[in-house]
Scaffold this active site. Structure first.
Site: not given
Ligand code: PXP
Length: 242
Positions: A44, A152, A192
């Site tokens: 990201h 997603e 997430h």
């Molecule tokens: N997917 C997206 C779109 C996200 O923004 C994030 C966090 O940046 C994640 C997955 C991964 O989340 P986590 O670090 O809580 O596993």
């Protein structure tokens, strides 16, 4: 069915940026993770550059052997970078400077006209696009109307649920949204707040093809190493035999 593991390596960069050192390098982490079985590397690039830097994205574009998933806010600055770097997939996420992490899904309805043009610009450049949305049927239909080929689903509420009833409710919302998305012909990812334990029930939702997981894997990697932490998650994602 093999579920894709997208390893989010933002927090390798978080540790590096804490001291503005050259280490640990997310590029090195990505290479180890791929060798251990990760199917995708996710980063990201935030507007405030709190962890991943443009340099990381550009080098990863050269080195990642699987697929590179660039998460970003739908801004003009990011569009320019995405069109230049050409990741394999762009996941559009909402972004607020003051948040600790991505706190909710995109409000597709509210930003419909902007997002429609934005998704089209990415697709015109042959980039695959995914929208990070809450597991909500209205939001999903709105994403479909924007011609987004993938979504997603934000699993944060499921991960943070404080009691069994809300956890079950959230799980149902995710499963319903995943099924509806698949019926509309959309590819479904989820992510997430997922860790080695709470991902187990989501693996039972067959429509979810890919999990993007970061914090839990990077945290375990600090104790047991990246190779082992990724292998453990690859094992956790194996759907139980019927
Ligand atoms: N997917 C997206 C779109 C996200 O923004 C994030 C966090 O940046 C994640 C997955 C991964 O989340 P986590 O670090 O809580 O596993």
């Amino acid at each position: 069915m093999h579920r894709k593991l997208g390893l989010n390596i933002d927090h390798i960069a978080t540790i590096r940026q804490a001291r503005r050192t050259k280490y640990p390098d997310p590029v090195a982490a990505a290479a180890i993770a791929e060798a251990a079985g990760a199917d995708q590397i996710t980063v990201h690039l935030r507007e405030d550059r709190r962890h991943i830097q443009e340099r990381d994205v550009r080098i990863l574009r050269e080195t990642v052997q699987t697929t590179l998933n660039l998460e970003m806010g739908a801004t003009q600055e990011m569009l320019k970078i995405a069109l230049d770097v050409k990741p394999d997939i762009v996941t559009l996420v909402p972004e607020r400077r003051e948040e600790l992490t991505t706190e909710g899904g995109l409000d597709v309805n509210h930003h419909r006209d902007h997002l429609k043009k934005y998704v089209q610009s990415l697709r015109d450049a042959d980039l695959k696009v995914s929208l990070f949305i809450d597991p909500d049927l209205d939001m999903l239909r709105a994403a479909h109307r924007l011609d987004a080929p993938s979504v997603e689903l934000h699993t944060g509420k499921y991960a943070d649920a404080r009691d069994e009833i809300s956890r079950r409710n959230e799980l149902r919302r995710i499963a319903d949204a995943a099924r509806a998305a698949a019926k509309l012909g959309m590819r479904v990812a989820a992510g997430h707040g997922l860790h080695y334990t709470n991902v187990q029930e989501l693996v039972l939702v067959e429509e979810i093809e890919e999990f993007n997981i970061g914090h839990a894997i990077v945290a375990r990697a600090m104790l047991v190493g990246m190779d082992r932490a990724v292998r453990d998650m690859v094992d956790a994602l194996r759907a139980p035999a019927k």
